[in-house]
Design an enzyme around this catalytic site. Structure first.
Site, PDB file in Angstrom:
ATOM      1  N   ASP A  16      -1.972   4.091   4.147  1.00 30.50           N
ATOM      2  CA  ASP A  16      -1.505   5.457   3.921  1.00 30.50           C
ATOM      3  C   ASP A  16      -0.075   5.341   3.405  1.00 30.50           C
ATOM      4  O   ASP A  16       0.871   5.187   4.181  1.00 30.50           O
ATOM      5  CB  ASP A  16      -1.552   6.252   5.223  1.00 30.50           C
ATOM      6  CG  ASP A  16      -1.112   7.688   5.027  1.00 30.50           C
ATOM      7  OD1 ASP A  16      -1.564   8.315   4.054  1.00 30.50           O
ATOM      8  OD2 ASP A  16      -0.307   8.182   5.843  1.00 30.50           O
ATOM      9  N   ASP A  27       0.448   8.675  10.501  1.00 31.91           N
ATOM     10  CA  ASP A  27       0.257   7.785   9.344  1.00 31.91           C
ATOM     11  C   ASP A  27      -0.673   6.629   9.698  1.00 31.91           C
ATOM     12  O   ASP A  27      -1.459   6.180   8.860  1.00 31.91           O
ATOM     13  CB  ASP A  27       1.606   7.232   8.876  1.00 31.91           C
ATOM     14  CG  ASP A  27       2.636   8.324   8.683  1.00 31.91           C
ATOM     15  OD1 ASP A  27       2.786   8.801   7.546  1.00 31.91           O
ATOM     16  OD2 ASP A  27       3.280   8.707   9.681  1.00 31.91           O
ATOM     17  N   GLU A  61      -4.717   5.586  -0.231  1.00 31.76           N
ATOM     18  CA  GLU A  61      -4.831   7.019  -0.512  1.00 31.76           C
ATOM     19  C   GLU A  61      -4.417   7.296  -1.950  1.00 31.76           C
ATOM     20  O   GLU A  61      -3.363   6.843  -2.413  1.00 31.76           O
ATOM     21  CB  GLU A  61      -3.957   7.831   0.442  1.00 31.76           C
ATOM     22  CG  GLU A  61      -4.050   9.333   0.220  1.00 31.76           C
ATOM     23  CD  GLU A  61      -3.179  10.119   1.175  1.00 31.76           C
ATOM     24  OE1 GLU A  61      -2.166  10.684   0.715  1.00 31.76           O
ATOM     25  OE2 GLU A  61      -3.511  10.159   2.373  1.00 31.76           O
TER      26      GLU A  61
END
EC number: 3.1.21.10
Length: 213
Positions: free
Chosen positions: A7, A141, A68
């Site tokens: 992430d 996160d 991501e």
């Protein structure tokens, strides 16, 4: 299948490793966050993220890296930092020959919770349930990184089948196009070739021979 989920972020870059296959219980191998000081120079922060991700790759040896996908937001500065951290993660994986997959936040949310509009609390709760953890990983996160890894494990087989189908379709189209081009070329070649003239037939040669007296 062992997947490292990333992430991306400059201040906190979530990382999480999940192992498993679709249809069976998944196992969390590790989870954490690579942090950099907000007041540090940008180049140094990216170096720290690179070092952190390299350590995770060395320790856990993932087969895939799921990152991501960065998309446009109102805060351009935040988007730029996220994109830069994302690029570092992809670079680290590519350097080792590890396949990289990009998943949008909505794809990850839909895969993990069933809704592409789920909030971070819902994602964290489902990650905790799917990985049989005692509590949601902190900070968010880290949970998002695990969710990325879970998403890739569940989506990878379908994506592979889709890519194979697309490749097969393209191959068939290329073969058909090649055959068409060959047929057109042959037709043009035949059209340019003049018709052969037939030599006159000698009636004498074809006349029956007389019988001897």
């Amino acid at each position: 299948m062992r997947v490292l989920g990333v992430d991306p972020g400059l201040t906190r870059c979530g990382v999480g490793v999940v192992e498993g296959v679709p249809g069976r219980p998944l196992t969390m191998i590790g989870v954490g966050v690579v942090r950099t000081p907000a007041d540090a120079e940008l180049g140094l922060r990216l170096v720290e993220i690179e070092r952190g991700i390299e350590q995770w790759l060395d320790e856990h040896r993932p087969e895939f890296v799921a990152v991501e996908r960065v998309f446009s937001q109102h805060n351009v500065r935040t988007v730029m930092g996220t994109a830069q951290a994302s690029a570092v993660a992809m670079l680290c994986a590519a350097r080792r020959g590890i396949p990289v997959a990009l998943h949008t936040p909505s794809e990850v949310k839909a895969a993990v919770t069933g809704s592409g509009r789920a909030d971070k609390a819902q994602v964290g709760a489902m990650v905790t349930r799917l990985l049989r953890l005692d509590a949601p990983p902190k900070p968010a996160d880290a949970a998002d990184a695990l969710a990325l890894a879970i998403c890739h494990i569940w989506r990878a087989p379908a994506q592979t089948r889709l890519q194979q189908a697309v490749a097969q379709n393209r191959l068939q189209q290329a073969v058909a196009q090649n055959r068409l081009q060959q047929a057109v070329a042959l037709h043009k070649a035949q059209a340019k070739t003049p018709a052969s003239k037939t030599a006159p037939v000698s009636t004498t040669a074809l006349a029956p021979k007389g019988r001897p007296a």
